[in-house]
Write an enzyme that holds these catalytic residues in place. Sequence first.
Site, PDB file in Angstrom:
ATOM      1  N   SER A   1       0.838  -1.193   0.000  1.00 13.19           N
ATOM      2  CA  SER A   1       0.000   0.000   0.000  1.00 13.19           C
ATOM      3  C   SER A   1       0.870   1.239   0.000  1.00 13.19           C
ATOM      4  O   SER A   1       1.998   1.218   0.498  1.00 13.19           O
ATOM      5  CB  SER A   1      -0.905   0.017   1.230  1.00 13.19           C
ATOM      6  OG  SER A   1      -1.634   1.228   1.290  1.00 13.19           O
ATOM      7  N   HIS A   2       0.351   2.309  -0.532  1.00 15.51           N
ATOM      8  CA  HIS A   2       1.047   3.587  -0.479  1.00 15.51           C
ATOM      9  C   HIS A   2       1.142   4.098   0.957  1.00 15.51           C
ATOM     10  O   HIS A   2       1.974   4.922   1.263  1.00 15.51           O
ATOM     11  CB  HIS A   2       0.333   4.619  -1.357  1.00 15.51           C
ATOM     12  CG  HIS A   2       0.648   4.462  -2.806  1.00 15.51           C
ATOM     13  ND1 HIS A   2       0.175   3.410  -3.560  1.00 15.51           N
ATOM     14  CD2 HIS A   2       1.409   5.219  -3.632  1.00 15.51           C
ATOM     15  CE1 HIS A   2       0.625   3.534  -4.790  1.00 15.51           C
ATOM     16  NE2 HIS A   2       1.369   4.620  -4.858  1.00 15.51           N
ATOM     17  N   SER A   3       0.283   3.594   1.821  1.00 14.85           N
ATOM     18  CA  SER A   3       0.252   4.022   3.212  1.00 14.85           C
ATOM     19  C   SER A   3       0.649   2.881   4.142  1.00 14.85           C
ATOM     20  O   SER A   3       0.006   1.826   4.141  1.00 14.85           O
ATOM     21  CB  SER A   3      -1.159   4.491   3.579  1.00 14.85           C
ATOM     22  OG  SER A   3      -1.288   4.621   4.972  1.00 14.85           O
TER      23      SER A   3
ATOM     24  N   SER B   1       1.199   2.911  -8.984  1.00 11.22           N
ATOM     25  CA  SER B   1       2.625   2.589  -8.906  1.00 11.22           C
ATOM     26  C   SER B   1       2.906   1.419  -7.983  1.00 11.22           C
ATOM     27  O   SER B   1       3.957   0.774  -8.087  1.00 11.22           O
ATOM     28  CB  SER B   1       3.433   3.813  -8.471  1.00 11.22           C
ATOM     29  OG  SER B   1       3.068   4.232  -7.180  1.00 11.22           O
TER      30      SER B   1
ATOM     31  N   ASP C   1      -2.494  -1.698  -3.706  1.00  6.63           N
ATOM     32  CA  ASP C   1      -3.625  -0.780  -3.710  1.00  6.63           C
ATOM     33  C   ASP C   1      -3.799  -0.084  -5.062  1.00  6.63           C
ATOM     34  O   ASP C   1      -4.729  -0.386  -5.779  1.00  6.63           O
ATOM     35  CB  ASP C   1      -3.588   0.214  -2.530  1.00  6.63           C
ATOM     36  CG  ASP C   1      -2.324   1.038  -2.421  1.00  6.63           C
ATOM     37  OD1 ASP C   1      -1.467   1.004  -3.312  1.00  6.63           O
ATOM     38  OD2 ASP C   1      -2.189   1.736  -1.399  1.00  6.63           O
TER      39      ASP C   1
END
Length: 126
Positions: free
Chosen positions: A10-12, A71, A68
């Site tokens: 995930s980006h987070s 990228s 997600d």
Amino acid sequence: MADVGIVLISHSPKIAAGIKDIIRQVITEVPIETAGGTDENEIGTNIDKILNAMEAADTGKGVLLFYDIGSAKMNAEMAIEMSEKENSMLIDAPLVEGSYVAAVEAGMGKSLQEVHDAVIKSFSKR
């Protein structure tokens, strides 16, 4: 312990950790690793984090990677290419629900391909 490991990309970092926490409420024996954020714990993805998570989740029977957005998929694909292991698969499925289904299937001792196929089947009717 289950044979198939799971990587949550995930980006987070908080989202990845939160999904892992949700799954752990029910399934404890499946190796699940997170690869969220950049080295500075900022929003984004990092190939090295993904590679490290793949290594940590791998029991020798395969790793299924969930992502997600955007990228994260590209970096996961690059990580799989860079990895020396041939038993990793990227899956196009909902991150939360898909990884939960995968953990349940992996917990039943299914193979990497069986886990992958069960997740795809679960979401192909929607």
